[in-house]
Design an enzyme around this catalytic site. Structure first.
Site, PDB file in Angstrom:
ATOM      1  N   SER A  58      11.127  28.524  14.415  1.00  0.00           N
ATOM      2  CA  SER A  58      11.923  29.482  13.638  1.00  0.00           C
ATOM      3  C   SER A  58      11.511  29.492  12.171  1.00  0.00           C
ATOM      4  CB  SER A  58      13.412  29.127  13.724  1.00  0.00           C
ATOM      5  OG  SER A  58      13.817  28.970  15.057  1.00  0.00           O
TER       6      SER A  58
HETATM    7  N1  SAH Z   1      13.951  24.760  17.660  1.00  0.00           N
HETATM    8  C1  SAH Z   1      12.550  25.047  17.869  1.00  0.00           C
HETATM    9  C2  SAH Z   1      12.278  26.525  18.042  1.00  0.00           C
HETATM   10  C3  SAH Z   1      12.420  26.833  19.399  1.00  0.00           C
HETATM   11  S1  SAH Z   1      11.950  28.360  20.081  1.00  0.00           S
HETATM   12  C4  SAH Z   1      11.682  24.493  16.768  1.00  0.00           C
HETATM   13  O1  SAH Z   1      12.197  23.958  15.801  1.00  0.00           O
HETATM   14  O2  SAH Z   1      10.461  24.576  16.904  1.00  0.00           O
HETATM   15  C5  SAH Z   1      13.048  28.264  21.460  1.00  0.00           C
HETATM   16  C6  SAH Z   1      12.727  27.194  22.450  1.00  0.00           C
HETATM   17  O3  SAH Z   1      13.729  27.266  23.459  1.00  0.00           O
HETATM   18  C7  SAH Z   1      11.384  27.371  23.168  1.00  0.00           C
HETATM   19  O4  SAH Z   1      10.601  26.229  23.035  1.00  0.00           O
HETATM   20  C8  SAH Z   1      11.784  27.615  24.615  1.00  0.00           C
HETATM   21  O5  SAH Z   1      10.864  27.094  25.546  1.00  0.00           O
HETATM   22  C9  SAH Z   1      13.133  26.924  24.687  1.00  0.00           C
HETATM   23  N2  SAH Z   1      14.005  27.393  25.777  1.00  0.00           N
HETATM   24  C10 SAH Z   1      14.118  28.637  26.280  1.00  0.00           C
HETATM   25  N3  SAH Z   1      15.008  28.649  27.287  1.00  0.00           N
HETATM   26  C11 SAH Z   1      15.482  27.382  27.411  1.00  0.00           C
HETATM   27  C12 SAH Z   1      16.429  26.773  28.281  1.00  0.00           C
HETATM   28  N4  SAH Z   1      17.070  27.425  29.230  1.00  0.00           N
HETATM   29  N5  SAH Z   1      16.656  25.434  28.099  1.00  0.00           N
HETATM   30  C13 SAH Z   1      16.022  24.720  27.138  1.00  0.00           C
HETATM   31  N6  SAH Z   1      15.105  25.259  26.311  1.00  0.00           N
HETATM   32  C14 SAH Z   1      14.845  26.575  26.437  1.00  0.00           C
END
Ligand code: SAH
Length: 200
Positions: A52
């Site tokens: 993000s």
């Molecule tokens: N917080 C992260 C940004 C994440 S982007 C950072 O600091 O880099 C969102 C993330 O959520 C992705 O890696 C994606 O794979 C994960 N995601 C999507 N659906 C999910 C689910 N059902 N359970 C856990 N993670 C999930």
């Protein structure tokens, strides 16, 4: 990043600003995008996911008002960057990532950097992580089309959840579990990757 992007846009919590100054964001990125680590934008990570924008990380963290005694759950570990910020502010951090390879990578990196209060598991974040509940704060960094009930259930009384909700048009919701019920406030229009749901 802190002086040009976060402070001018109203991030004032000194603990949050200090954490944003401390965590080396470039180490959470692949070498091709690492030079842009301190720019005001989200960036691609593996598995078609994104880290993000720094402002959104700071804004969500500030909304969560995390005390040094807090137990925090993050859904969507991704690169591990948001988890590292939370790790500096909270007592314990639990974070769930859907893709096992991202979970493994983030876990190795956070260990290497010496964050020893963060536990990561691969799995479906929709279900939360009930063993360690209740949580003082839950930060969700992928967007479902509704607020998952298991996450509401796992929030402590007076706990706060920050969650993007919606399909193509999303709102960042601040949900507070008061002793008298759930209060929801719509904070900002946002654009997160979708929360992946397993077909059952
Ligand atoms: N917080 C992260 C940004 C994440 S982007 C950072 O600091 O880099 C969102 C993330 O959520 C992705 O890696 C994606 O794979 C994960 N995601 C999507 N659906 C999910 C689910 N059902 N359970 C856990 N993670 C999930």
């Amino acid at each position: 990043m802190v002086k040009k992007q976060l402070e001018p846009r109203g991030i004032i919590d000194s603990r949050v600003l200090k954490a944003m100054l401390t965590v080396p964001r470039h180490l959470f990125l692949e070498s091709d995008v690492a030079p842009f680590a301190y720019e005001d934008c989200p960036l691609p990570i593996a598995n078609n996911q994104t880290i993000s924008q720094p402002y959104i990380v700071a804004y969500m963290t500030e909304l969560a008002t995390i005390s040094p005694k807090a137990k925090v759950l993050e859904i969507g570990t991704g690169s591990g960057y948001q988890a590292a910020i939370l790790g500096l502010l909270a007592k314990e951090v639990y974070t769930i990532e859907f893709f096992p390879e991202l979970a493994r990578k983030a876990s190795n990196l956070l260990q290497q950097l010496g964050y020893n209060n963060i536990q990561i598991k691969a799995g479906d974040g929709y279900q939360g992580w009930s063993e360690h509940a209740p949580y003082d704060a839950i930060l969700v960094t992928a967007a479902p089309d509704h607020i998952p009930q298991p996450l509401i259930d796992q929030l402590a009384i007076n706990g706060k959840m920050i969650i993007p909700v919606g399909n193509w048009s999303q709102s960042l919701i601040l949900l507070t579990k008061t002793p008298h019920g759930i209060v929801e406030n719509r904070m900002l229009p946002v654009c997160f990757v979708p929360l992946i749901r397993k077909l059952v």
